[in-house]
Design a protein around this motif. Structure first.
Motif, PDB file in Angstrom:
ATOM      1  N   ALA A 163       0.826  -1.212   0.000  1.00 16.27           N
ATOM      2  CA  ALA A 163       0.000   0.000   0.000  1.00 16.27           C
ATOM      3  C   ALA A 163       0.857   1.257   0.000  1.00 16.27           C
ATOM      4  O   ALA A 163       0.392   2.333  -0.395  1.00 16.27           O
ATOM      5  N   HIS A 164       2.119   1.132   0.414  1.00 14.15           N
ATOM      6  CA  HIS A 164       3.066   2.238   0.362  1.00 14.15           C
ATOM      7  C   HIS A 164       3.840   2.275  -0.953  1.00 14.15           C
ATOM      8  O   HIS A 164       4.812   3.028  -1.090  1.00 14.15           O
ATOM      9  N   GLY A 165       3.416   1.448  -1.907  1.00 11.46           N
ATOM     10  CA  GLY A 165       4.042   1.469  -3.220  1.00 11.46           C
ATOM     11  C   GLY A 165       5.264   0.590  -3.365  1.00 11.46           C
ATOM     12  O   GLY A 165       5.950   0.650  -4.399  1.00 11.46           O
ATOM     13  N   LYS A 166       5.555  -0.247  -2.386  1.00 11.20           N
ATOM     14  CA  LYS A 166       6.724  -1.113  -2.455  1.00 11.20           C
ATOM     15  C   LYS A 166       6.419  -2.393  -3.239  1.00 11.20           C
ATOM     16  O   LYS A 166       5.318  -2.946  -3.151  1.00 11.20           O
ATOM     17  N   THR A 167       7.396  -2.853  -3.990  1.00 13.27           N
ATOM     18  CA  THR A 167       7.322  -4.164  -4.630  1.00 13.27           C
ATOM     19  C   THR A 167       7.848  -5.180  -3.639  1.00 13.27           C
ATOM     20  O   THR A 167       9.020  -5.118  -3.234  1.00 13.27           O
ATOM     21  N   VAL A 168       6.981  -6.109  -3.211  1.00 11.17           N
ATOM     22  CA  VAL A 168       7.319  -7.010  -2.111  1.00 11.17           C
ATOM     23  C   VAL A 168       7.258  -8.456  -2.593  1.00 11.17           C
ATOM     24  O   VAL A 168       6.256  -8.884  -3.167  1.00 11.17           O
ATOM     25  N   PHE A 169       8.322  -9.198  -2.325  1.00  8.35           N
ATOM     26  CA  PHE A 169       8.309 -10.646  -2.543  1.00  8.35           C
ATOM     27  C   PHE A 169       7.997 -11.330  -1.224  1.00  8.35           C
ATOM     28  O   PHE A 169       8.508 -10.955  -0.169  1.00  8.35           O
ATOM     29  N   THR A 170       7.158 -12.363  -1.284  1.00  8.73           N
ATOM     30  CA  THR A 170       6.844 -13.134  -0.089  1.00  8.73           C
ATOM     31  C   THR A 170       6.584 -14.581  -0.484  1.00  8.73           C
ATOM     32  O   THR A 170       6.548 -14.926  -1.671  1.00  8.73           O
TER      33      THR A 170
END
Length: 447
Positions: free
Chosen positions: A76-83
């Motif tokens: 939601a803060h615009g980060k590209t996140v891998f999980t």
């Protein structure tokens, strides 16, 4: 670089083959095994370009929910996140999740990695890739045949914290976790999450009542990055930062999950997000994420079963089952309990005798099932909880449960492998999204 590229191609091929054979959403260990055979350093090489942080979430209870919430807040803060969204919380499961991503020359392109890892596999991961940050949730008895006593589990989390290079976020209310702060090397940035003093009387709902006394340790007064939870009702919460709100507040916000455990998971995730983002942390983005993130599969997930709700609730240890019963057990529904004793569940089910089932007395339990269905029925008898029937075969039990309680709300408490099997059956019957893949968001309330 070439070796990593070849390893990625080989692992992706193994992943496709596993899916064609019905291996689910890619959480199998086989693709990871293949990739590691080609490139033993694949994990470190594939994550080498993730510059914004490698975050490990670990602890006995709440890992999957907290990880999903943290990922939602960061995105939601615009980060590209891998999980690792399927809950494959072991090292090869992380590799298999990596193989589902678009890799450039074998390397992941993402701002941040947020990984759920169980207490033992977190150390295997950290030996391959040093985490920049760790979010440590709690310590409780869990699968005694795998983790032994809780002191051992606390030791695993302490080792993980020692292998973390930049910062940790700790549960100030868990005596096994909060004392980890005293063991950290100078320069490690520490922040905290926990219950606000106004809600301190509810701490017993989240922890085991028979935990032995710990060394005296009190976390410092809450600083402006430390998240403190104030529950408002069973789904609505407020998180304040600092003893006098000097770090701001999040909420009131209503979650799509019920119960104090889900709220403390949200507080942990929000506190870690603030720790990572610093001045870039935004209240509006965080509230929107928490408001809309759906429960992970099997963790309070609600299925529309022919027009009536069916709730799947994962239980795997005394603290978790006690919290689940406190959250859901008093609501009048038809109840089924499915207990397996496979490796992923823990083969020693004596922990069931450390759970009080008195809240189920009034309505009773419609059905017990799973490999240990008869053991569960016996345990309920000791607490004077009536059991209408036992059917160890999960498929027959589910069919009977749905047919006999067609017109009323239903709930199934289940151990991990029973939950996976039941959800597959429900998915085939009701066309649910794959495990680890969210359904499209719907306006208002749980899906």
């Amino acid at each position: 670089m070439l070796r990593t590229t070849v390893a990625a191609l080989a692992g992706k091929a193994a992943r496709r083959a596993a899916r064609l054979r019905g291996g689910g959403s890619g959480g199998s260990a086989l693709p990871g095994l293949v990739a590691e055979k080609v490139d033993p350093g694949f994990l470190a090489h594939a994550l080498a370009d993730v510059r914004g942080g490698i975050v490990v979430v670990s602890g006995t209870n709440g890992k999957t929910t907290t990880t999903k919430m943290l990922v939602a807040v960061l995105r939601a803060h615009g980060k590209t996140v891998f999980t690792n969204p399927t809950g494959s919380n072991f090292t090869r499961g992380v590799i298999s999740s990596l193989l589902s991503e678009k890799l450039q020359r074998g390397r992941l392109q993402a701002d941040i990695a947020v990984l759920e890892l169980d207490e033992a596999h977190a150390l295997h991961f950290a030996r391959a890739v040093a985490p920049t940050h760790a979010l440590l949730l709690n310590v409780a008895r869990d699968q005694l045949d795998r983790f032994a006593e809780i002191d051992h589990t606390a030791g695993l989390l302490t080792q993980l914290a020692a292998m973390t290079t930049q910062g940790v976020v700790l549960n100030r209310d868990d005596p096994f976790v909060n004392r980890i702060a005293t063991t950290l090397a100078p320069g490690i940035d520490v922040s905290w999450f926990g219950l606000d003093a106004a809600a301190a009387d509810r701490l017993g709902e989240l922890s085991e009542h028979d935990s032995r006394e710990q060394d005296d340790f009190a976390p410092p007064a809450a600083a402006e990055r430390d998240g403190l939870l104030t529950p408002i009702d069973e789904q609505q919460l407020q998180i304040t930062f600092g003893a006098q709100d000097e770090g701001g507040r999040v909420g009131p916000v209503t979650l799509r999950q019920r119960g104090l455990a889900a709220m403390i998971n949200a507080t942990a995730a929000t506190s870690m997000a603030k720790h990572l983002l610093g001045a870039d942390f935004r209240t509006d983005a965080t509230e929107q994420a928490l408001r809309t993130v759906a429960p992970p599969f099997g963790r309070g997930e609600v299925v529309d079963a022919d027009g009536t709700p069916l709730e799947l609730v994962l239980v795997k240890n005394p603290a978790g089952f006690t919290v689940a019963l406190g959250t859901y057990g008093s609501t009048p529904t038809a109840t089924m309990i499915a207990i397996n004793d496979d490796y992923a569940d823990g083969r020693d089910v004596s922990w069931l005798y450390d759970v009080s089932f008195e809240s189920l007395r009034d309505r009773g339990v419609a059905l017990t099932s799973g490999v240990r269905g008869w053991d569960m029925a016996l345990r309920l008898q000791y607490d004077d909880v009536p059991v209408a029937a036992t059917e160890v075969d999960l498929a027959r039990a589910l069919e009977s449960f749905l047919a006999d309680h067609r017109e009323e709300p239903k709930r199934i408490f289940c151990t991990y492998t029973a939950m996976l099997a039941l959800r597959r059956m429900l998915s085939e019957r009701y066309d649910l999204p794959e495990m680890g893949v969210d359904a499209p968001e719907t306006a208002g309330g749980a899906a």
